[in-house]
Design a protein around this motif. Structure first.
Motif, PDB file in Angstrom:
ATOM      1  N   ASP A  33       0.834  -1.210   0.000  1.00 16.18           N
ATOM      2  CA  ASP A  33       0.000   0.000   0.000  1.00 16.18           C
ATOM      3  C   ASP A  33       0.862   1.252   0.000  1.00 16.18           C
ATOM      4  O   ASP A  33       0.603   2.214  -0.731  1.00 16.18           O
ATOM      5  CB  ASP A  33      -0.922   0.029   1.220  1.00 16.18           C
ATOM      6  CG  ASP A  33      -1.979  -1.064   1.194  1.00 16.18           C
ATOM      7  OD1 ASP A  33      -2.255  -1.610   0.099  1.00 16.18           O
ATOM      8  OD2 ASP A  33      -2.542  -1.357   2.266  1.00 16.18           O
ATOM      9  N   MET A  34       1.889   1.243   0.835  1.00 11.43           N
ATOM     10  CA  MET A  34       2.788   2.387   0.954  1.00 11.43           C
ATOM     11  C   MET A  34       3.541   2.635  -0.352  1.00 11.43           C
ATOM     12  O   MET A  34       3.613   3.763  -0.829  1.00 11.43           O
ATOM     13  CB  MET A  34       3.781   2.120   2.085  1.00 11.43           C
ATOM     14  CG  MET A  34       4.874   3.126   2.244  1.00 11.43           C
ATOM     15  SD  MET A  34       6.106   2.559   3.441  1.00 11.43           S
ATOM     16  CE  MET A  34       6.596   0.994   2.729  1.00 11.43           C
ATOM     17  N   PHE A  35       4.095   1.587  -0.950  1.00 13.72           N
ATOM     18  CA  PHE A  35       4.841   1.722  -2.198  1.00 13.72           C
ATOM     19  C   PHE A  35       3.946   2.292  -3.294  1.00 13.72           C
ATOM     20  O   PHE A  35       4.335   3.206  -4.018  1.00 13.72           O
ATOM     21  CB  PHE A  35       5.419   0.371  -2.637  1.00 13.72           C
ATOM     22  CG  PHE A  35       6.213   0.455  -3.901  1.00 13.72           C
ATOM     23  CD1 PHE A  35       7.560   0.776  -3.854  1.00 13.72           C
ATOM     24  CD2 PHE A  35       5.632   0.223  -5.132  1.00 13.72           C
ATOM     25  CE1 PHE A  35       8.308   0.876  -5.029  1.00 13.72           C
ATOM     26  CE2 PHE A  35       6.349   0.323  -6.304  1.00 13.72           C
ATOM     27  CZ  PHE A  35       7.703   0.644  -6.256  1.00 13.72           C
ATOM     28  N   LYS A  62      10.778   1.695   5.776  1.00 14.15           N
ATOM     29  CA  LYS A  62       9.977   0.601   5.212  1.00 14.15           C
ATOM     30  C   LYS A  62       9.929   0.689   3.691  1.00 14.15           C
ATOM     31  O   LYS A  62       9.955  -0.331   2.995  1.00 14.15           O
ATOM     32  CB  LYS A  62       8.555   0.623   5.778  1.00 14.15           C
ATOM     33  CG  LYS A  62       8.477   0.138   7.201  1.00 14.15           C
ATOM     34  CD  LYS A  62       7.048   0.143   7.694  1.00 14.15           C
ATOM     35  CE  LYS A  62       6.960  -0.377   9.112  1.00 14.15           C
ATOM     36  NZ  LYS A  62       5.580  -0.382   9.603  1.00 14.15           N
ATOM     37  N   LEU A  63       9.876   1.898   3.177  1.00 15.72           N
ATOM     38  CA  LEU A  63       9.845   2.106   1.735  1.00 15.72           C
ATOM     39  C   LEU A  63      11.139   1.600   1.104  1.00 15.72           C
ATOM     40  O   LEU A  63      11.118   0.946   0.057  1.00 15.72           O
ATOM     41  CB  LEU A  63       9.626   3.588   1.433  1.00 15.72           C
ATOM     42  CG  LEU A  63       9.239   3.977   0.030  1.00 15.72           C
ATOM     43  CD1 LEU A  63       7.999   3.233  -0.440  1.00 15.72           C
ATOM     44  CD2 LEU A  63       8.998   5.479  -0.041  1.00 15.72           C
ATOM     45  N   LYS A  64      12.272   1.863   1.736  1.00 15.09           N
ATOM     46  CA  LYS A  64      13.561   1.372   1.227  1.00 15.09           C
ATOM     47  C   LYS A  64      13.579  -0.149   1.196  1.00 15.09           C
ATOM     48  O   LYS A  64      14.040  -0.755   0.228  1.00 15.09           O
ATOM     49  CB  LYS A  64      14.717   1.890   2.088  1.00 15.09           C
ATOM     50  CG  LYS A  64      15.015   3.344   1.881  1.00 15.09           C
ATOM     51  CD  LYS A  64      16.142   3.805   2.795  1.00 15.09           C
ATOM     52  CE  LYS A  64      16.349   5.297   2.680  1.00 15.09           C
ATOM     53  NZ  LYS A  64      17.402   5.768   3.609  1.00 15.09           N
ATOM     54  N   ARG A  65      13.067  -0.771   2.253  1.00 18.99           N
ATOM     55  CA  ARG A  65      13.026  -2.241   2.299  1.00 18.99           C
ATOM     56  C   ARG A  65      12.082  -2.798   1.236  1.00 18.99           C
ATOM     57  O   ARG A  65      12.384  -3.803   0.585  1.00 18.99           O
ATOM     58  CB  ARG A  65      12.600  -2.718   3.686  1.00 18.99           C
ATOM     59  CG  ARG A  65      13.652  -2.478   4.730  1.00 18.99           C
ATOM     60  CD  ARG A  65      13.246  -3.101   6.076  1.00 18.99           C
ATOM     61  NE  ARG A  65      13.790  -2.290   7.148  1.00 18.99           N
ATOM     62  CZ  ARG A  65      13.069  -1.617   8.036  1.00 18.99           C
ATOM     63  NH1 ARG A  65      11.758  -1.672   8.025  1.00 18.99           N
ATOM     64  NH2 ARG A  65      13.651  -0.906   8.961  1.00 18.99           N
ATOM     65  N   ALA A  66      10.947  -2.141   1.067  1.00 15.71           N
ATOM     66  CA  ALA A  66       9.980  -2.580   0.045  1.00 15.71           C
ATOM     67  C   ALA A  66      10.592  -2.467  -1.348  1.00 15.71           C
ATOM     68  O   ALA A  66      10.459  -3.390  -2.164  1.00 15.71           O
ATOM     69  CB  ALA A  66       8.703  -1.747   0.137  1.00 15.71           C
ATOM     70  N   ARG A  71      12.774  -4.845  -6.234  1.00 15.57           N
ATOM     71  CA  ARG A  71      13.874  -4.932  -7.211  1.00 15.57           C
ATOM     72  C   ARG A  71      14.402  -6.354  -7.308  1.00 15.57           C
ATOM     73  O   ARG A  71      14.666  -6.857  -8.402  1.00 15.57           O
ATOM     74  CB  ARG A  71      15.019  -4.001  -6.808  1.00 15.57           C
ATOM     75  CG  ARG A  71      14.986  -2.653  -7.438  1.00 15.57           C
ATOM     76  CD  ARG A  71      16.287  -1.905  -7.299  1.00 15.57           C
ATOM     77  NE  ARG A  71      16.808  -1.832  -5.947  1.00 15.57           N
ATOM     78  CZ  ARG A  71      16.405  -0.975  -5.014  1.00 15.57           C
ATOM     79  NH1 ARG A  71      15.464  -0.097  -5.296  1.00 15.57           N
ATOM     80  NH2 ARG A  71      16.939  -0.995  -3.813  1.00 15.57           N
ATOM     81  N   GLU A  72      14.580  -7.007  -6.166  1.00 14.40           N
ATOM     82  CA  GLU A  72      15.134  -8.373  -6.138  1.00 14.40           C
ATOM     83  C   GLU A  72      14.185  -9.406  -6.732  1.00 14.40           C
ATOM     84  O   GLU A  72      14.638 -10.468  -7.172  1.00 14.40           O
ATOM     85  CB  GLU A  72      15.467  -8.761  -4.703  1.00 14.40           C
ATOM     86  CG  GLU A  72      16.642  -7.991  -4.140  1.00 14.40           C
ATOM     87  CD  GLU A  72      16.848  -8.225  -2.645  1.00 14.40           C
ATOM     88  OE1 GLU A  72      15.947  -8.802  -1.987  1.00 14.40           O
ATOM     89  OE2 GLU A  72      17.900  -7.798  -2.134  1.00 14.40           O
TER      90      GLU A  72
END
Length: 75
Positions: A33-35, A62-66, A71-72
């Motif tokens: 949802d955030m992304f 959290k956005l960086k982790r998402a 990407r992965e």
């Protein structure tokens, strides 16, 4: 609508991209949802954080982790 450095040429629509993001982040629906809100719909982090009652720094992390997980796993 923008998506960080992810190549989205193979997706046909905004809905397809959202679905793929939700599949990749299925264990973290709040991250999806955030992304979608911040990266795809370009809602400012400050505004999103205020909407959900969260700390801006927490959202940023959290956005960086998402983004990393997307990407992965983007195929």
């Amino acid at each position: 609508r923008r998506m960080t450095s992810i190549n989205i040429a193979s997706c046909e629509s905004y809905e397809d991209i959202c679905e793929k993001v939700r599949i990749i982040l299925k264990k973290k629906p709040d991250w999806a949802d955030m992304f979608i809100a911040v990266r795809m719909d370009e809602l400012p982090i400050r505004e999103y954080a205020a909407e959900i009652g969260a700390d801006e720094n927490n959202i940023t992390q959290k956005l960086k982790r998402a983004e990393k997980r997307i990407r992965e796993n983007w195929k």
